[in-house]
Design a protein around this motif. Structure first.
Motif, PDB file in Angstrom:
ATOM      1  N   LYS A 260     -10.719  -9.680 -22.861  1.00 30.61           N
ATOM      2  CA  LYS A 260      -9.497  -9.644 -23.625  1.00 30.61           C
ATOM      3  C   LYS A 260      -9.324  -8.465 -24.293  1.00 30.61           C
ATOM      4  N   GLU A 261     -10.395  -8.083 -24.990  1.00 31.31           N
ATOM      5  CA  GLU A 261     -10.238  -7.017 -25.744  1.00 31.31           C
ATOM      6  C   GLU A 261     -10.017  -5.884 -24.699  1.00 31.31           C
ATOM      7  N   GLU A 262     -10.536  -5.609 -23.805  1.00 27.42           N
ATOM      8  CA  GLU A 262     -10.181  -4.494 -22.771  1.00 27.42           C
ATOM      9  C   GLU A 262      -8.819  -4.602 -22.294  1.00 27.42           C
ATOM     10  N   VAL A 263      -8.499  -5.733 -22.060  1.00 29.75           N
ATOM     11  CA  VAL A 263      -6.817  -5.983 -21.592  1.00 29.75           C
ATOM     12  C   VAL A 263      -5.979  -5.149 -22.658  1.00 29.75           C
ATOM     13  N   ARG A 264      -6.231  -5.586 -23.916  1.00 27.84           N
ATOM     14  CA  ARG A 264      -5.360  -5.173 -25.038  1.00 27.84           C
ATOM     15  C   ARG A 264      -5.451  -3.523 -25.169  1.00 27.84           C
ATOM     16  N   MET A 265      -6.644  -3.199 -24.888  1.00 24.29           N
ATOM     17  CA  MET A 265      -6.729  -1.530 -25.139  1.00 24.29           C
ATOM     18  C   MET A 265      -5.976  -0.787 -23.955  1.00 24.29           C
ATOM     19  N   VAL A 266      -5.995  -1.203 -22.769  1.00 25.35           N
ATOM     20  CA  VAL A 266      -5.342  -0.920 -21.687  1.00 25.35           C
ATOM     21  C   VAL A 266      -3.867  -0.918 -21.994  1.00 25.35           C
ATOM     22  N   SER A 267      -3.327  -1.997 -22.318  1.00 24.55           N
ATOM     23  CA  SER A 267      -1.858  -2.035 -22.723  1.00 24.55           C
ATOM     24  C   SER A 267      -1.528  -0.959 -23.770  1.00 24.55           C
ATOM     25  N   HIS A 268      -2.447  -0.857 -24.687  1.00 21.78           N
ATOM     26  CA  HIS A 268      -1.907   0.304 -25.724  1.00 21.78           C
ATOM     27  C   HIS A 268      -2.012   1.787 -25.285  1.00 21.78           C
ATOM     28  N   GLU A 269      -2.972   2.000 -24.089  1.00 18.07           N
ATOM     29  CA  GLU A 269      -3.050   3.153 -23.807  1.00 18.07           C
ATOM     30  C   GLU A 269      -1.892   3.702 -22.684  1.00 18.07           C
ATOM     31  N   ILE A 270      -1.464   2.386 -22.072  1.00 19.14           N
ATOM     32  CA  ILE A 270      -0.151   2.634 -21.055  1.00 19.14           C
ATOM     33  C   ILE A 270       0.955   3.016 -21.875  1.00 19.14           C
ATOM     34  N   TRP A 271       1.104   2.238 -23.107  1.00 17.60           N
ATOM     35  CA  TRP A 271       2.334   2.518 -24.009  1.00 17.60           C
ATOM     36  C   TRP A 271       2.300   4.286 -24.413  1.00 17.60           C
ATOM     37  N   GLN A 272       1.184   4.622 -24.675  1.00 22.22           N
ATOM     38  CA  GLN A 272       1.076   5.964 -25.123  1.00 22.22           C
ATOM     39  C   GLN A 272       1.326   6.913 -23.996  1.00 22.22           C
ATOM     40  N   ALA A 273       0.897   6.674 -22.738  1.00 20.45           N
ATOM     41  CA  ALA A 273       1.084   7.283 -21.543  1.00 20.45           C
ATOM     42  C   ALA A 273       2.730   7.130 -21.019  1.00 20.45           C
ATOM     43  N   SER A 274       3.121   6.120 -21.187  1.00 25.04           N
ATOM     44  CA  SER A 274       4.627   6.000 -20.612  1.00 25.04           C
ATOM     45  C   SER A 274       5.819   6.181 -21.640  1.00 25.04           C
ATOM     46  N   GLY A 275       5.366   6.113 -22.825  1.00 25.05           N
ATOM     47  CA  GLY A 275       6.568   5.905 -24.017  1.00 25.05           C
ATOM     48  C   GLY A 275       6.983   4.317 -24.109  1.00 25.05           C
ATOM     49  N   TYR A 276       6.690   3.381 -23.297  1.00 24.49           N
ATOM     50  CA  TYR A 276       7.337   2.069 -23.215  1.00 24.49           C
ATOM     51  C   TYR A 276       6.325   1.183 -23.633  1.00 24.49           C
ATOM     52  N   LYS A 277       6.569   0.271 -24.679  1.00 22.21           N
ATOM     53  CA  LYS A 277       5.785  -0.635 -25.017  1.00 22.21           C
ATOM     54  C   LYS A 277       6.117  -1.826 -24.428  1.00 22.21           C
ATOM     55  N   PHE A 278       5.250  -2.660 -24.201  1.00 24.59           N
ATOM     56  CA  PHE A 278       5.063  -3.915 -23.317  1.00 24.59           C
ATOM     57  C   PHE A 278       4.487  -5.109 -24.363  1.00 24.59           C
ATOM     58  N   ARG A 279       5.326  -6.138 -24.166  1.00 25.38           N
ATOM     59  CA  ARG A 279       4.866  -7.336 -25.116  1.00 25.38           C
ATOM     60  C   ARG A 279       4.400  -8.487 -24.218  1.00 25.38           C
ATOM     61  N   VAL A 280       3.617  -9.165 -24.726  1.00 28.03           N
ATOM     62  CA  VAL A 280       2.921 -10.375 -23.973  1.00 28.03           C
ATOM     63  C   VAL A 280       3.785 -11.380 -23.452  1.00 28.03           C
ATOM     64  N   HIS A 281       3.978 -11.693 -22.148  1.00 27.79           N
ATOM     65  CA  HIS A 281       4.619 -12.781 -21.627  1.00 27.79           C
ATOM     66  C   HIS A 281       3.737 -14.030 -21.647  1.00 27.79           C
ATOM     67  N   ASP A 282       2.593 -14.179 -20.962  1.00 29.73           N
ATOM     68  CA  ASP A 282       1.737 -15.178 -20.827  1.00 29.73           C
ATOM     69  C   ASP A 282       0.302 -14.768 -20.673  1.00 29.73           C
ATOM     70  N   ASN A 283      -0.491 -15.715 -20.497  1.00 32.06           N
ATOM     71  CA  ASN A 283      -1.903 -15.352 -20.016  1.00 32.06           C
ATOM     72  C   ASN A 283      -2.498 -16.344 -18.786  1.00 32.06           C
ATOM     73  N   PRO A 284      -2.084 -16.000 -17.655  1.00 28.91           N
ATOM     74  CA  PRO A 284      -2.591 -16.802 -16.628  1.00 28.91           C
ATOM     75  C   PRO A 284      -4.187 -17.049 -16.651  1.00 28.91           C
ATOM     76  N   LYS A 285      -4.450 -18.020 -16.053  1.00 28.34           N
ATOM     77  CA  LYS A 285      -6.055 -18.271 -16.112  1.00 28.34           C
ATOM     78  C   LYS A 285      -6.592 -17.738 -14.718  1.00 28.34           C
ATOM     79  N   ILE A 286      -7.711 -17.170 -14.742  1.00 26.44           N
ATOM     80  CA  ILE A 286      -8.260 -16.681 -13.465  1.00 26.44           C
ATOM     81  C   ILE A 286      -9.647 -17.163 -13.549  1.00 26.44           C
ATOM     82  N   ALA A 287     -10.399 -17.100 -12.286  1.00 22.16           N
ATOM     83  CA  ALA A 287     -11.668 -17.739 -12.240  1.00 22.16           C
ATOM     84  C   ALA A 287     -12.397 -16.912 -13.127  1.00 22.16           C
TER      85      ALA A 287
END
Length: 852
Positions: free
Chosen positions: A80-107
């Motif tokens: 979970k922490e890895e996912v949040r860190m990646v989303s912050h890095e994408i915000w810095q790279a693209s200039g667009y911030k994305f907010r959480v919609h949901d967290n689907p379960k995976i195996a």
């Protein structure tokens, strides 16, 4: 149940996009994980992947990106922490911030779906506040765009190779189809919050604003104040109930304050305390106190009262009181509550001042008369002037009910026919109510205190034919010389027109004169020589007569009724005229608590919307009081240095220097009698001066050293200023003693001159020569500089020279013209005393006579 709601929401989203947009990947309930398989681009690491994302957003408006990379397994980070860190890095790279919609379960691992924060189709519905009494706000928010966005980030364990997997796979899928402005972050950075947390005790919110905004410009002052308020709750909040929390807080601050346990009536909210670290060192040293109140300082709408003591012309808070009587139904409840508070303050710190400064609030005045019966109640001149200007500027003619019989009974020169034409307003009283304890006026005619009475004893003739002793009961003749008064002006009622519709309360051109006249009456005092008898009754009669004659001359009937009933009648005159204490003059002219209110509201409460009561108490005790502690300690203890002196000393020095430079008209007006022994003067400026200064006294005093302005002491009686350098002047230099005129050096007979006279003349000649040479050198160098400016052809400098040096050029032209006229035989020559600026200019000889 949750999955069914999620599928239904996704179906509605797909339906919404069906007619206007192409449904992006992941809408319509499809398996996003399956859509990603086989389409992603593998990258060596996160840097390469983020660079590809940055390039994709820069190259085209429509972005469809799918990629993955592997990371070494970090046991200290969860998926979970890895996912949040990646989303912050994408915000810095693209200039667009994305907010959480949901967290689907995976195996295995963790997966999060995001939307662009600026996506018009993903706007969240506003949720109204559930707080009681909350007011909905028209908050527009940021701009939205139809960017049809989606971001999916998944973190899984990589497929193991012959054992336990030591890698994590990060898969990223992005859909974004409109170029719009980047996301502007308005949140407070963690570093800024750390700065607020570290400076809670030693900095005010206003001080932190400048420091933080220098590093983080996007942070607003309101955000800093909000963060400071929330973080500081651990310092001042003791209970959810504000008054209970404030009382508990003061118990914790018992080293600085002590609570006053006063009796509280039903319907009254009151909490009061004394600043014992200030009040105890001032026991027996307080002569003047100031009482004032302010509003809109807390969410409970309690009025904040303060009592400030004067020490060395500076104000120090002795006590505070928070009071509300809105729910009480008894009459006089506020006066009784204030009386109980100030009575405890008086008894606790032996506070018995000679002067009590208040505004025109009648409850405060009644309380002061009860608690300090022998003190002089003095209205603040600032409030008095403000009330006068406001009333004179209003056009309504209805004025305070005018009791003409009482006015005539007190002063016979008042005409019964000089009354307002219109109706009266029984609710118009300065102070908000009629003072019920006004002393009743005597109806009998009073003697004129400004009249002079002479008693002449009749001389008796001694009889030579009798031996009887002369009669000891000699006859006397009494002559009354009445005070000089202006001839009575015919009242306006004799010639008044029946139509009074064009009347106004006070014309614009008379308002300033009327206020200035009231100020003159306010400043009059028996210790200051003036135009009336040096007594309180004499000054009052002079003031009333002057104001009445002014109103009669200008037909200000309504204004006279207002002035008499609110300011000049007995019971009101004693409140604002400072002559009631005939043996001393107060130091304060304006109410001292006003400066304290400015500090509280400007430095602390400006950005707080209805702060809590306990926060207000904490600010007063821990933020405001330390500055007073330091100043009081330096004022009461000799440290051998002049540090943090009261601000009035700078203003006193400025006024002294200004008076020293003002020219004095010679001969001096016979009405002006400066007396440096008593430090009084009869000129109009002296009585109105804040520091009782005038140019006649300052220039008659001996020269003072700089230390004079740091050590001089102001007194409440004559002499008003004392210092070792203000010694009385000798008869030779005392003002009013005529000195023998000094003759110029060239007119003195050389046979009678002494060596000292010759030396004085020589010194004057040397000084003149040096001064003249300096001016010549300056002009010569400046002329060379002017020649250097010709090459630049700057017309702006030429205009400056002509404008600023016009007087010098005119003098030069006049001297040159005088020289040409004297050196020519044509035309009319110059006369000796002709009116010219070049009258004292000695012309050079003509060319033929040079060297002869």
């Amino acid at each position: 149940m949750e999955n069914s709601r999620k599928r239904k929401r996704e179906a509605l989203d797909a339906e919404k996009y069906k007619h206007t947009h192409q449904a992006p990947l992941g809408y319509g309930g499809e398996d996003d994980e399956g859509n990603e398989e086989g389409k992603e681009q593998a990258y060596e690491g996160p840097a390469e992947c983020l660079q590809a994302i940055r390039s994709a957003f820069k190259s085209a408006p429509h972005v469809s990106f799918i990629g993955q990379y592997e990371l070494d397994l970090d046991p200290l980070k969860t998926a979970k922490e890895e996912v949040r860190m990646v989303s912050h890095e994408i915000w810095q790279a693209s200039g667009y911030k994305f907010r959480v919609h949901d967290n689907p379960k995976i195996a295995t691992g963790y997966k999060t779906r995001y939307w662009c924060c600026q996506d018009e189709g993903r706007r969240q519905r506003p949720r109204p506040s559930q707080r009681e009494g909350a007011v909905p706000r028209d908050n527009v928010g940021m701009k939205r765009f139809a960017c049809r966005s989606r971001l999916i980030i998944a973190c899984k364990l990589a497929a193991p190779k012959g054992g336990v997997s030591l890698k994590r796979t990060i898969r990223i899928a992005i859909e974004h189809h409109t170029v719009h402005v980047p996301y502007y972050d308005v949140s407070v950075p963690a570093e800024a919050l750390d700065m607020v947390r570290e400076n809670l005790d030693n900095a005010t919110p206003n001080e932190l604003v400048g420091r933080i905004q220098a590093l983080f410009p996007q942070v607003t002052a309101n955000q800093i104040h909000t963060a400071w308020t929330v973080m500081s709750e651990e310092l001042w909040k003791r209970d959810d109930q504000q008054l209970t929390s404030a009382k508990l807080l003061m118990e914790d601050l018992s080293d600085d304050v002590e609570m006053f346990n006063v009796v509280i009536e039903d319907g009254v909210e009151q909490i009061c305390w004394g600043m014992k670290r200030i009040a105890r060192p001032l026991i027996g040293k307080v002569v003047e106190v100031g009482l004032d109140a302010t509003f809109e300082t807390n969410s409970r709408h309690l009025e904040l009262y303060s009592v400030l003591a004067e020490f060395d012309n500076a104000g120090f808070p002795l006590s505070y009181c928070l009071l509300s009587t809105a729910s009480a139904i008894e009459i006089g409840k506020r006066t009784r509550a204030l009386t109980r508070w100030t009575t405890m303050l008086r008894d606790r710190y032996c506070l018995n001042p000679e002067f009590v400064h208040v505004d025109k609030d009648m409850a405060e005045i009644s309380m002061s008369r009860t608690v300090w019966a022998s003190a002089k109640i003095q209205l603040c001149w600032w409030h008095l002037r403000k009330a006068l200007r406001e009333r004179l500027s209003r056009a309504k003619l209805t004025t305070t009910p005018y009791n003409v019989e009482k006015a005539v009974g007190e002063f016979t020169f008042i005409d019964r026919g000089f009354i307002p034409f219109g109706r009266t307003d029984s609710g118009e009283h300065e102070g908000g109510q009629v003072d019920s304890d006004t002393v009743e006026m005597e109806m009998s005619t009073q003697e004129n205190p400004n009249a002079v009475y002479l008693r002449i004893t009749k001389a008796q003739k001694e009889s030579v034919t009798t031996t009887r002793p002369p009669d000891t009961k000699a006859a006397t003749l009494t002559i009354k010389l009445p005070a000089r008064v202006l001839p009575e002006t015919a009242t306006a009622s004799e010639n008044a027109n029946d139509d009074h519709s064009c009347r106004i309360f006070c014309p614009d051109d008379l308002r300033v004169q009327l206020v200035d006249m009231v100020e003159l009456h306010f400043c009059a005092h028996p210790l200051i020589p003036g135009y009336a008898a040096p007594s309180a009754p004499g000054i009052r009669r002079w003031a009333v007569k002057q104001m009445y004659d002014f109103c009669v001359a200008n037909d200000l009937r309504e204004a006279w009724a207002y002035l008499w009933e609110n300011w000049y009648r007995k019971g009101r005159w004693e409140l604002w005229a400072r002559l009631s204490m005939s043996t001393s003059i107060e130091r304060f002219t304006d109410l001292p608590p006003m400066d304290s209110w400015r500090r509280i509201k400007k430095d602390f409460l400006h950005h707080f919307h209805k702060p809590r009561v306990d926060l207000l108490v904490w600010i007063l005790v821990t933020k405001m009081a330390p500055a007073y502690y330091r100043k009081l300690d330096l004022a009461t203890r000799d440290i051998g240095r002049f540090r943090e002196l009261p601000s009035w000393r700078k203003a006193f020095k400025r006024d002294w220097k200004r008076a020293l430079k003002k020219p004095i008209t010679v001969p001096l007006n016979i009405k002006y009698r400066p007396d440096t022994y008593r430090w009084v003067c009869t000129c109009p400026h002296f009585s109105k001066s804040r520091f009782l200064l005038c140019k006649h006294l300052v220039q008659a005093a001996p020269p003072v050293e700089p230390i004079f302005f740091l050590e001089v002491t102001r007194n409440r009686t004559t002499p008003f200023w004392t210092h070792v350098s203000l010694q009385p002047m000798t008869d030779e230099t005392k003002p009013g003693v005529k000195q023998p005129a000094q003759q110029p050096c060239e007119d003195v007979d050389s046979s009678d001159e002494s060596e000292s006279d010759e030396g004085a003349c020589h010194q004057l000649f040397v000084a003149f020569e040096d001064q003249m040479k300096k001016r010549i050198d300056l002009l010569r160098d400046f002329a060379y500089g002017l020649e250097y400016q010709i090459q630049f052809r700057d017309h702006r400098f030429l205009q400056t020279v002509e404008r600023q040096g016009g007087a010098l050029f005119r003098l030069a032209e006049a001297c040159q013209q005088r020289e040409r006229r004297q050196n020519t035989t044509r035309g009319e020559g110059t006369t000796t005393w002709e009116s010219s600026t070049a009258m004292f200019y000695r012309t050079r000889p003509c060319v033929a006579d040079q060297g002869s």
